[in-house]
Write a protein that holds these residues in place. Structure first.
Motif, PDB file in Angstrom:
ATOM      1  N   MET A   1      21.837 -11.144  28.293  1.00 22.16           N
ATOM      2  CA  MET A   1      21.624 -12.030  27.161  1.00 22.16           C
ATOM      3  C   MET A   1      22.393 -13.340  27.336  1.00 22.16           C
ATOM      4  O   MET A   1      21.842 -14.405  27.201  1.00 22.16           O
ATOM      5  CB  MET A   1      22.030 -11.298  25.877  1.00 22.16           C
ATOM      6  CG  MET A   1      22.008 -12.153  24.660  1.00 22.16           C
ATOM      7  SD  MET A   1      20.441 -12.008  23.838  1.00 22.16           S
ATOM      8  CE  MET A   1      20.832 -12.643  22.278  1.00 22.16           C
ATOM      9  N   THR A   2      23.693 -13.261  27.651  1.00 24.03           N
ATOM     10  CA  THR A   2      24.513 -14.458  27.829  1.00 24.03           C
ATOM     11  C   THR A   2      23.975 -15.308  28.975  1.00 24.03           C
ATOM     12  O   THR A   2      23.865 -16.524  28.856  1.00 24.03           O
ATOM     13  CB  THR A   2      25.984 -14.078  28.102  1.00 24.03           C
ATOM     14  OG1 THR A   2      26.478 -13.361  26.973  1.00 24.03           O
ATOM     15  CG2 THR A   2      26.835 -15.310  28.329  1.00 24.03           C
ATOM     16  N   ARG A   3      23.607 -14.660  30.090  1.00 16.61           N
ATOM     17  CA  ARG A   3      23.090 -15.389  31.251  1.00 16.61           C
ATOM     18  C   ARG A   3      21.837 -16.182  30.872  1.00 16.61           C
ATOM     19  O   ARG A   3      21.701 -17.343  31.266  1.00 16.61           O
ATOM     20  CB  ARG A   3      22.797 -14.430  32.402  1.00 16.61           C
ATOM     21  CG  ARG A   3      24.040 -13.693  32.888  1.00 16.61           C
ATOM     22  CD  ARG A   3      23.730 -12.643  33.931  1.00 16.61           C
ATOM     23  NE  ARG A   3      23.429 -13.190  35.233  1.00 16.61           N
ATOM     24  CZ  ARG A   3      24.315 -13.739  36.044  1.00 16.61           C
ATOM     25  NH1 ARG A   3      25.578 -13.809  35.684  1.00 16.61           N
ATOM     26  NH2 ARG A   3      23.974 -14.212  37.214  1.00 16.61           N
ATOM     27  N   GLN A   4      20.962 -15.578  30.111  1.00 22.95           N
ATOM     28  CA  GLN A   4      19.733 -16.262  29.706  1.00 22.95           C
ATOM     29  C   GLN A   4      20.047 -17.419  28.760  1.00 22.95           C
ATOM     30  O   GLN A   4      19.439 -18.489  28.859  1.00 22.95           O
ATOM     31  CB  GLN A   4      18.741 -15.281  29.063  1.00 22.95           C
ATOM     32  CG  GLN A   4      17.373 -15.872  28.800  1.00 22.95           C
ATOM     33  CD  GLN A   4      16.655 -16.359  30.051  1.00 22.95           C
ATOM     34  OE1 GLN A   4      16.904 -15.920  31.174  1.00 22.95           O
ATOM     35  NE2 GLN A   4      15.755 -17.310  29.871  1.00 22.95           N
ATOM     36  N   LEU A   5      20.996 -17.241  27.871  1.00 23.50           N
ATOM     37  CA  LEU A   5      21.389 -18.325  26.965  1.00 23.50           C
ATOM     38  C   LEU A   5      21.945 -19.520  27.741  1.00 23.50           C
ATOM     39  O   LEU A   5      21.644 -20.676  27.425  1.00 23.50           O
ATOM     40  CB  LEU A   5      22.420 -17.831  25.950  1.00 23.50           C
ATOM     41  CG  LEU A   5      21.904 -16.908  24.854  1.00 23.50           C
ATOM     42  CD1 LEU A   5      23.078 -16.325  24.059  1.00 23.50           C
ATOM     43  CD2 LEU A   5      20.958 -17.640  23.928  1.00 23.50           C
ATOM     44  N   GLU A   8      18.956 -21.262  29.454  1.00 23.88           N
ATOM     45  CA  GLU A   8      18.135 -22.000  28.491  1.00 23.88           C
ATOM     46  C   GLU A   8      18.859 -23.243  27.973  1.00 23.88           C
ATOM     47  O   GLU A   8      18.256 -24.301  27.845  1.00 23.88           O
ATOM     48  CB  GLU A   8      17.730 -21.088  27.338  1.00 23.88           C
ATOM     49  CG  GLU A   8      16.713 -20.041  27.741  1.00 23.88           C
ATOM     50  CD  GLU A   8      16.435 -19.018  26.663  1.00 23.88           C
ATOM     51  OE1 GLU A   8      17.006 -19.104  25.545  1.00 23.88           O
ATOM     52  OE2 GLU A   8      15.647 -18.083  26.958  1.00 23.88           O
ATOM     53  N   LEU A  45      30.503 -18.464  25.964  1.00 27.07           N
ATOM     54  CA  LEU A  45      29.427 -19.396  26.303  1.00 27.07           C
ATOM     55  C   LEU A  45      29.915 -20.814  26.554  1.00 27.07           C
ATOM     56  O   LEU A  45      29.405 -21.511  27.424  1.00 27.07           O
ATOM     57  CB  LEU A  45      28.399 -19.405  25.155  1.00 27.07           C
ATOM     58  CG  LEU A  45      27.078 -18.805  25.548  1.00 27.07           C
ATOM     59  CD1 LEU A  45      26.595 -17.818  24.539  1.00 27.07           C
ATOM     60  CD2 LEU A  45      26.092 -19.899  25.741  1.00 27.07           C
TER      61      LEU A  45
END
Length: 135
Positions: A1-5, A8, A45
């Motif tokens: 989840m963090t990697r995708q955020l 993006e 993040l």
């Protein structure tokens, strides 16, 4: 989840040299710690950036380097605190450092290294580089 955020938020671009992940599909970009763990950086993040593998490799855990013109100790570009166009500009296929921070980061990360200049040249000739994405 963090990697995708992180991906993006960066719009799938290296937050240092601005190459797009689509331009290097065989080499996934790294999620890098702006402030390395060894310098008390964390996994929040705000401390993570998307980085082209060469940018990440050259930056390593560095927070500063010597300005290539003055030899003064200078902090590096910080993607969460600094705005890219305040420190860099794209001229043709070359990235130009506009400030001490920009020049030092450009030099340390070798953002105009032969491989990247060649890649930007190919992408520019093919109409794949949008100069406004560097602004």
């Amino acid at each position: 989840m963090t990697r995708q955020l992180v991906r993006e938020r960066a719009q799938f671009r290296c937050e240092y040299c601005h190459l797009h992940q689509d331009h290097e599909p065989s080499r996934p970009f790294h999620i890098e710690h702006i402030i390395a763990r060894q310098h008390r950086g964390d996994d929040h993040l705000e401390n993570l950036a998307l980085a082209f593998h060469l940018c990440n490799w050259h930056k390593g855990p560095n927070l500063t380097s010597l300005d290539p013109d003055t030899n003064a100790l200078t902090r590096l570009f910080h993607p969460r605190q600094d705005k890219w166009p305040d420190h860099f500009r794209l001229e043709g296929v070359r990235i130009v450092g506009l400030t001490d921070i920009g020049k030092t980061t450009l030099w340390l990360l070798e953002m105009n290294g032969e491989e990247r200049l060649e890649l930007r040249s190919i992408l520019l000739d093919a109409g794949e580089i949008d100069p406004t994405s560097y602004a």
